[in-house]
Design an enzyme around this catalytic site. Sequence first.
Site, short mmCIF file in Angstrom:
data_model
loop_
_atom_site.label_atom_id
_atom_site.label_comp_id
_atom_site.label_asym_id
_atom_site.label_seq_id
_atom_site.Cartn_x
_atom_site.Cartn_y
_atom_site.Cartn_z
N LYS A 205 14.90 8.74 18.08
CA LYS A 205 15.57 9.44 16.65
C LYS A 205 16.67 10.42 17.18
O LYS A 205 17.59 10.40 16.67
CB LYS A 205 14.26 10.17 16.07
CG LYS A 205 14.83 11.12 15.04
CD LYS A 205 13.79 11.86 14.27
CE LYS A 205 14.43 12.69 13.21
NZ LYS A 205 13.39 13.49 12.43
N GLU A 211 12.28 10.17 28.71
CA GLU A 211 11.51 8.89 29.21
C GLU A 211 12.64 7.75 28.64
O GLU A 211 12.80 6.73 29.29
CB GLU A 211 10.15 8.78 28.44
CG GLU A 211 9.18 9.99 28.94
CD GLU A 211 8.94 10.81 28.04
OE1 GLU A 211 10.19 11.53 27.42
OE2 GLU A 211 8.05 11.63 28.04
N ARG A 266 7.01 9.95 13.83
CA ARG A 266 5.86 9.56 13.47
C ARG A 266 5.53 8.74 12.27
O ARG A 266 4.60 8.18 11.79
CB ARG A 266 4.42 10.33 13.83
CG ARG A 266 4.30 11.68 13.18
CD ARG A 266 3.37 12.72 13.70
NE ARG A 266 3.68 13.78 12.93
CZ ARG A 266 4.51 15.01 13.49
NH1 ARG A 266 5.42 14.81 14.61
NH2 ARG A 266 4.46 16.27 12.82
N GLU A 351 -0.58 14.85 16.21
CA GLU A 351 0.88 15.48 16.23
C GLU A 351 1.00 16.27 14.94
O GLU A 351 1.72 17.41 14.86
CB GLU A 351 1.90 14.55 16.48
CG GLU A 351 3.13 15.22 17.19
CD GLU A 351 4.11 14.43 17.78
OE1 GLU A 351 4.76 13.56 16.92
OE2 GLU A 351 4.24 14.13 18.99
N LYS A 510 7.83 19.60 27.68
CA LYS A 510 9.09 18.84 28.29
C LYS A 510 10.28 19.99 28.95
O LYS A 510 10.67 19.60 29.87
CB LYS A 510 9.99 18.73 26.76
CG LYS A 510 9.33 17.54 26.04
CD LYS A 510 10.23 17.25 24.87
CE LYS A 510 9.53 16.20 23.79
NZ LYS A 510 10.15 15.95 22.63
#
Length: 546
Positions: A205, A211, A266, A351, A510
């Site tokens: 997105k 990653e 998600r 989440e 992160k």
Amino acid sequence: MKQSVSEAFAALRSGRDAALAQPLSAAFDADPQRFANFHATLDDLLYDYSKQRVFADTMTHLLALAAWADVEAKRDAMFAGAVVNPTERRAALHTALRDLDGAPVMVEGRDVAPEIAAERARMLEFAADVREGRIRGALGQPFTDVVNIGIGGSDLGPAMATRALSPFGQPQLRSHFVSNVDGADLYDTLRGLDATRTLFIVSSKTFTTQETMTNARSARAWLAAAVGEAAVGDHFAAVSTNIEKVREFGIDGDAVFGFWDWVGGRYSVWSSIGLPLAIAIGPSHFEDFLRGGHEVDAHFCAAPARQNIPMLMGLLSVWNRNVLGYATQAVIPYDQRLGRFPAYLQQLQMESNGKGVEIDGSAVTEATGPVVWGEPGTNGQHAFFQLLHQGTEIAPVDFLVAARPTNADKAHHELLVANCLAQGEALMRGRTADEAKAMLIAQGVVEAEAARLAPHKRFSGGRPSSTLLYRELTPRMLGRLIALYEHKVFVEAAIWDINPFDQWGVELGKELASRLAPVVSDPAASTEKLDCSTAGLVAEYRKLSA
Ligand code: F6P
């Protein structure tokens, strides 16, 4: 939390002791209508919650709670494009992506339905062209392997769904999903692939996720080494809301597909993020998948609360979590192809609803999302079901099972169904120590030995489960199952008054990983500012990795 909602919770809690006092098996024995009263259907899909620890007054209180929490008004606001994600100042309009009729969808005063339809059409055309060999690699070879590079919502949805719908795939076109920054993931995937026949889809997105970008760069280097830098453009597609970053990476033109910031990661499998799935199952099956999701949207919006499956799922989850105090929720698909469904639901539920503050920023007053976990049955029966039946922790279970197998043996399937139904029955009914002892004696065990073994063979029963029984795991049915859980999560969040559409909890880790990356890669970098545990681990890592 509003005063009226707290009061509704108090009313609900007043029924707790009575609900726990009566053995669930006795409730079944006393009421032959229990199944009839505690299930709901959406034509060929049935939701049985009669094995939950609920009674008529529990349902009355739960429905009152939903009314006080304005669940229906909040639902309507979400579907209408209101800013239901205020911390990111965004609507949450994943539901619009699965409306093939193209009903107007207003975002900031603009109808985005035509844009949605146009992007979907482009994506499906590309999928068909790859699938049918019209789009080929740089050397003119049709693609045999499609590798999706993405993580979280840019991986779990398409990966789960592609596996679930494998009977609808094409055997000559294999799908792969690389998500982990652990180089083993990419290495193991690429080993044995022919670069001239491999298409990569970089799905992100934001197009900034560490990653994904790391894996995308390595994949690109692998491809360039095998086929040459000039071939890269023919072997890479991208899906993102950040088209500028996609171009910076070097993917351009017709193989770039967009979506919108009002689609949460998600919740994005319905968007162009579904490209690997569309390639695998083809455009018309992908549209069926969307149709299934849309049917659940229509049901969620129109069915009365007492027959509204996602409403019931959400309310029962609140009952189990907040009143009965169960901290986890197991999801056990008796469907091997739904092997990744629990992992998919972990992101969707944890989440979304793993939150500690209400929408207004105040601390929550009720426990929020449970830990979600699971594995397919029957495998789980031979691993963790011992704890489900006799352990000291009670975990409510959702069983999922199809009435008809898809490309699988009927006799196998009958055993699978029997096992699924048996587990729900065993959790509900249990077995008393007296029953266990009598059974042992009937088997010829002497009385003293039977008495010694009986406590070990006792099952408390009364352990709650629900069962989703559906005709067959088709694309349409999978769309339905996903949408049911999406809306279940929404109902829970509406009651807890939390924002299910943001995910600030993933940020700190992160940030710290970015700060630690240079310390890990440079043996001379100072660890002075780190806490002593992290510094100690870095020192040992440097020693061991040298
Ligand atoms: O780390 C969490 C998260 O932001 C998820 O919400 C999201 O699905 C995932 O990372 C991947 O993000 P992106 O699609 O932007 O690469």
